[in-house]
Design a protein around this motif. Structure first.
Motif, PDB file in Angstrom:
ATOM      1  N   ALA A  24      20.324 -33.566 -40.640  1.00 21.06           N
ATOM      2  CA  ALA A  24      19.822 -32.734 -39.538  1.00 21.06           C
ATOM      3  C   ALA A  24      20.411 -31.323 -39.621  1.00 21.06           C
ATOM      4  O   ALA A  24      19.694 -30.328 -39.445  1.00 21.06           O
ATOM      5  CB  ALA A  24      20.149 -33.377 -38.194  1.00 21.06           C
ATOM      6  N   ILE A  25      21.699 -31.236 -39.902  1.00 25.86           N
ATOM      7  CA  ILE A  25      22.335 -29.911 -40.009  1.00 25.86           C
ATOM      8  C   ILE A  25      21.812 -29.179 -41.236  1.00 25.86           C
ATOM      9  O   ILE A  25      21.523 -27.982 -41.184  1.00 25.86           O
ATOM     10  CB  ILE A  25      23.871 -30.059 -40.040  1.00 25.86           C
ATOM     11  CG1 ILE A  25      24.348 -30.561 -38.676  1.00 25.86           C
ATOM     12  CG2 ILE A  25      24.537 -28.735 -40.402  1.00 25.86           C
ATOM     13  CD1 ILE A  25      25.786 -31.009 -38.639  1.00 25.86           C
ATOM     14  N   ALA A  26      21.666 -29.889 -42.343  1.00 24.28           N
ATOM     15  CA  ALA A  26      21.128 -29.273 -43.554  1.00 24.28           C
ATOM     16  C   ALA A  26      19.715 -28.751 -43.313  1.00 24.28           C
ATOM     17  O   ALA A  26      19.369 -27.647 -43.745  1.00 24.28           O
ATOM     18  CB  ALA A  26      21.143 -30.278 -44.704  1.00 24.28           C
ATOM     19  N   ASP A  27      18.905 -29.518 -42.616  1.00 22.59           N
ATOM     20  CA  ASP A  27      17.551 -29.066 -42.282  1.00 22.59           C
ATOM     21  C   ASP A  27      17.589 -27.808 -41.428  1.00 22.59           C
ATOM     22  O   ASP A  27      16.786 -26.891 -41.613  1.00 22.59           O
ATOM     23  CB  ASP A  27      16.783 -30.164 -41.539  1.00 22.59           C
ATOM     24  CG  ASP A  27      16.436 -31.354 -42.420  1.00 22.59           C
ATOM     25  OD1 ASP A  27      16.563 -31.252 -43.663  1.00 22.59           O
ATOM     26  OD2 ASP A  27      16.056 -32.398 -41.853  1.00 22.59           O
ATOM     27  N   LEU A  28      18.520 -27.763 -40.493  1.00 26.06           N
ATOM     28  CA  LEU A  28      18.630 -26.627 -39.583  1.00 26.06           C
ATOM     29  C   LEU A  28      18.958 -25.330 -40.324  1.00 26.06           C
ATOM     30  O   LEU A  28      18.435 -24.278 -39.992  1.00 26.06           O
ATOM     31  CB  LEU A  28      19.700 -26.915 -38.524  1.00 26.06           C
ATOM     32  CG  LEU A  28      19.914 -25.867 -37.452  1.00 26.06           C
ATOM     33  CD1 LEU A  28      18.673 -25.752 -36.564  1.00 26.06           C
ATOM     34  CD2 LEU A  28      21.132 -26.214 -36.618  1.00 26.06           C
ATOM     35  N   VAL A  29      19.823 -25.416 -41.339  1.00 25.08           N
ATOM     36  CA  VAL A  29      20.263 -24.207 -42.045  1.00 25.08           C
ATOM     37  C   VAL A  29      19.725 -24.123 -43.471  1.00 25.08           C
ATOM     38  O   VAL A  29      20.174 -23.297 -44.258  1.00 25.08           O
ATOM     39  CB  VAL A  29      21.809 -24.086 -42.046  1.00 25.08           C
ATOM     40  CG1 VAL A  29      22.340 -23.968 -40.635  1.00 25.08           C
ATOM     41  CG2 VAL A  29      22.459 -25.263 -42.760  1.00 25.08           C
ATOM     42  N   ASN A  30      18.762 -24.985 -43.793  1.00 29.29           N
ATOM     43  CA  ASN A  30      18.133 -24.997 -45.113  1.00 29.29           C
ATOM     44  C   ASN A  30      19.182 -25.152 -46.219  1.00 29.29           C
ATOM     45  O   ASN A  30      19.292 -24.323 -47.117  1.00 29.29           O
ATOM     46  CB  ASN A  30      17.275 -23.748 -45.341  1.00 29.29           C
ATOM     47  CG  ASN A  30      16.374 -23.896 -46.547  1.00 29.29           C
ATOM     48  OD1 ASN A  30      16.001 -25.005 -46.913  1.00 29.29           O
ATOM     49  ND2 ASN A  30      16.038 -22.777 -47.180  1.00 29.29           N
ATOM     50  N   ALA A  31      19.965 -26.221 -46.127  1.00 29.67           N
ATOM     51  CA  ALA A  31      21.051 -26.459 -47.083  1.00 29.67           C
ATOM     52  C   ALA A  31      20.964 -27.867 -47.649  1.00 29.67           C
ATOM     53  O   ALA A  31      20.141 -28.682 -47.225  1.00 29.67           O
ATOM     54  CB  ALA A  31      22.394 -26.269 -46.381  1.00 29.67           C
ATOM     55  N   ASP A  32      21.825 -28.151 -48.590  1.00 33.11           N
ATOM     56  CA  ASP A  32      21.941 -29.480 -49.170  1.00 33.11           C
ATOM     57  C   ASP A  32      22.849 -30.311 -48.268  1.00 33.11           C
ATOM     58  O   ASP A  32      23.982 -29.891 -47.986  1.00 33.11           O
ATOM     59  CB  ASP A  32      22.551 -29.354 -50.566  1.00 33.11           C
ATOM     60  CG  ASP A  32      22.599 -30.676 -51.318  1.00 33.11           C
ATOM     61  OD1 ASP A  32      22.667 -31.747 -50.676  1.00 33.11           O
ATOM     62  OD2 ASP A  32      22.584 -30.625 -52.552  1.00 33.11           O
ATOM     63  N   PRO A  33      22.418 -31.471 -47.799  1.00 29.11           N
ATOM     64  CA  PRO A  33      23.255 -32.272 -46.897  1.00 29.11           C
ATOM     65  C   PRO A  33      24.587 -32.697 -47.518  1.00 29.11           C
ATOM     66  O   PRO A  33      25.549 -32.966 -46.808  1.00 29.11           O
ATOM     67  CB  PRO A  33      22.386 -33.488 -46.558  1.00 29.11           C
ATOM     68  CG  PRO A  33      21.308 -33.512 -47.568  1.00 29.11           C
ATOM     69  CD  PRO A  33      21.136 -32.110 -48.061  1.00 29.11           C
ATOM     70  N   ALA A  88      27.728 -45.111 -41.395  1.00 28.47           N
ATOM     71  CA  ALA A  88      27.259 -44.370 -42.571  1.00 28.47           C
ATOM     72  C   ALA A  88      25.866 -43.793 -42.321  1.00 28.47           C
ATOM     73  O   ALA A  88      25.586 -42.640 -42.688  1.00 28.47           O
ATOM     74  CB  ALA A  88      27.261 -45.278 -43.797  1.00 28.47           C
ATOM     75  N   ALA A  89      25.004 -44.572 -41.668  1.00 30.63           N
ATOM     76  CA  ALA A  89      23.649 -44.099 -41.368  1.00 30.63           C
ATOM     77  C   ALA A  89      23.672 -42.926 -40.387  1.00 30.63           C
ATOM     78  O   ALA A  89      22.931 -41.950 -40.554  1.00 30.63           O
ATOM     79  CB  ALA A  89      22.796 -45.236 -40.820  1.00 30.63           C
ATOM     80  N   VAL A  90      24.523 -43.010 -39.366  1.00 34.37           N
ATOM     81  CA  VAL A  90      24.654 -41.913 -38.387  1.00 34.37           C
ATOM     82  C   VAL A  90      25.162 -40.656 -39.090  1.00 34.37           C
ATOM     83  O   VAL A  90      24.646 -39.559 -38.885  1.00 34.37           O
ATOM     84  CB  VAL A  90      25.589 -42.319 -37.226  1.00 34.37           C
ATOM     85  CG1 VAL A  90      25.989 -41.114 -36.384  1.00 34.37           C
ATOM     86  CG2 VAL A  90      24.927 -43.371 -36.355  1.00 34.37           C
ATOM     87  N   LEU A  91      26.169 -40.808 -39.947  1.00 31.20           N
ATOM     88  CA  LEU A  91      26.731 -39.673 -40.671  1.00 31.20           C
ATOM     89  C   LEU A  91      25.705 -39.042 -41.606  1.00 31.20           C
ATOM     90  O   LEU A  91      25.551 -37.825 -41.649  1.00 31.20           O
ATOM     91  CB  LEU A  91      27.965 -40.128 -41.464  1.00 31.20           C
ATOM     92  CG  LEU A  91      28.739 -39.064 -42.214  1.00 31.20           C
ATOM     93  CD1 LEU A  91      29.234 -37.976 -41.270  1.00 31.20           C
ATOM     94  CD2 LEU A  91      29.918 -39.701 -42.935  1.00 31.20           C
ATOM     95  N   THR A  92      24.965 -39.861 -42.315  1.00 26.77           N
ATOM     96  CA  THR A  92      23.920 -39.364 -43.215  1.00 26.77           C
ATOM     97  C   THR A  92      22.850 -38.614 -42.430  1.00 26.77           C
ATOM     98  O   THR A  92      22.417 -37.525 -42.832  1.00 26.77           O
ATOM     99  CB  THR A  92      23.295 -40.527 -44.012  1.00 26.77           C
ATOM    100  OG1 THR A  92      24.322 -41.125 -44.800  1.00 26.77           O
ATOM    101  CG2 THR A  92      22.163 -40.054 -44.900  1.00 26.77           C
ATOM    102  N   ALA A  93      22.431 -39.171 -41.312  1.00 22.40           N
ATOM    103  CA  ALA A  93      21.408 -38.523 -40.482  1.00 22.40           C
ATOM    104  C   ALA A  93      21.910 -37.202 -39.903  1.00 22.40           C
ATOM    105  O   ALA A  93      21.169 -36.215 -39.850  1.00 22.40           O
ATOM    106  CB  ALA A  93      20.965 -39.464 -39.368  1.00 22.40           C
ATOM    107  N   ALA A  94      23.167 -37.168 -39.482  1.00 19.40           N
ATOM    108  CA  ALA A  94      23.733 -35.938 -38.930  1.00 19.40           C
ATOM    109  C   ALA A  94      23.822 -34.848 -39.991  1.00 19.40           C
ATOM    110  O   ALA A  94      23.460 -33.687 -39.741  1.00 19.40           O
ATOM    111  CB  ALA A  94      25.119 -36.213 -38.340  1.00 19.40           C
ATOM    112  N   ARG A  95      24.282 -35.213 -41.178  1.00 16.42           N
ATOM    113  CA  ARG A  95      24.353 -34.225 -42.273  1.00 16.42           C
ATOM    114  C   ARG A  95      22.960 -33.706 -42.625  1.00 16.42           C
ATOM    115  O   ARG A  95      22.775 -32.518 -42.872  1.00 16.42           O
ATOM    116  CB  ARG A  95      25.008 -34.846 -43.501  1.00 16.42           C
ATOM    117  CG  ARG A  95      26.495 -34.980 -43.373  1.00 16.42           C
ATOM    118  CD  ARG A  95      27.109 -35.422 -44.693  1.00 16.42           C
ATOM    119  NE  ARG A  95      28.544 -35.404 -44.582  1.00 16.42           N
ATOM    120  CZ  ARG A  95      29.331 -36.377 -45.008  1.00 16.42           C
ATOM    121  NH1 ARG A  95      28.823 -37.444 -45.601  1.00 16.42           N
ATOM    122  NH2 ARG A  95      30.632 -36.289 -44.876  1.00 16.42           N
TER     123      ARG A  95
END
Length: 141
Positions: free
Chosen positions: A42-51, A33-40
């Motif tokens: 990171a991607i949200a940060d990259l594209v300025n979105a809501d994880p 769950a922690a890995v999944l949360t961190a991955a979401r």
């Protein structure tokens, strides 16, 4: 596509230390769950979105197939789907299968072979009242 060593190492570590499910009381499920949360995040940060809007899966084809299946009930008899000739098979096939399954009409947006773009002039004739879905990739391999 080249994968940096840091990405390969991180993915390998995640596979070794996590479970296939991120739900449950076990330590490995909490790590997943922690890995999944961190991955979401990171991607949200990259594209300025809501994880919460980030969806992860095995690959693009699998994700698009799942999206097309989930969307298919809205694309039924008498309705239309628009796809483009600019996209590759993985971007188009799930929508064509869904349209075929539910009897939707498929319309094709043509590509300008000189510019590699989808000309704006054609959209007015492609999208109308029966159109329920327009599938255009913003990025592709």
């Amino acid at each position: 596509m080249l994968v940096p060593d840091s990405v390969a190492t991180t993915v390998s570590t995640a596979f070794r230390g996590s479970m296939p499910t991120a739900v449950g009381p076990h330590p490995s499920a909490r790590r997943s769950a922690a890995v999944l949360t961190a991955a979401r995040q990171a991607i949200a940060d990259l594209v300025n979105a809501d994880p919460r809007g980030v969806v992860l899966g095995a690959d693009r084809a699998q994700l698009l197939t799942a999206l097309a299946e989930a969307s298919s009930s809205r694309v039924g008899l008498g309705y239309e789907v628009v796809v483009t000739r600019l996209d590759d098979e993985a971007n188009i096939a799930p929508w064509l299968r869904a349209a075929n399954r539910y009897g939707a009409k498929v319309k094709w947006a043509e590509v300008d072979i000189e510019t590699g773009e989808l000309p704006a002039w054609q959209w007015e004739g492609l999208i109308d009242k029966p159109t329920r879905l327009v599938a255009i990739a913003s990025a592709s391999s």
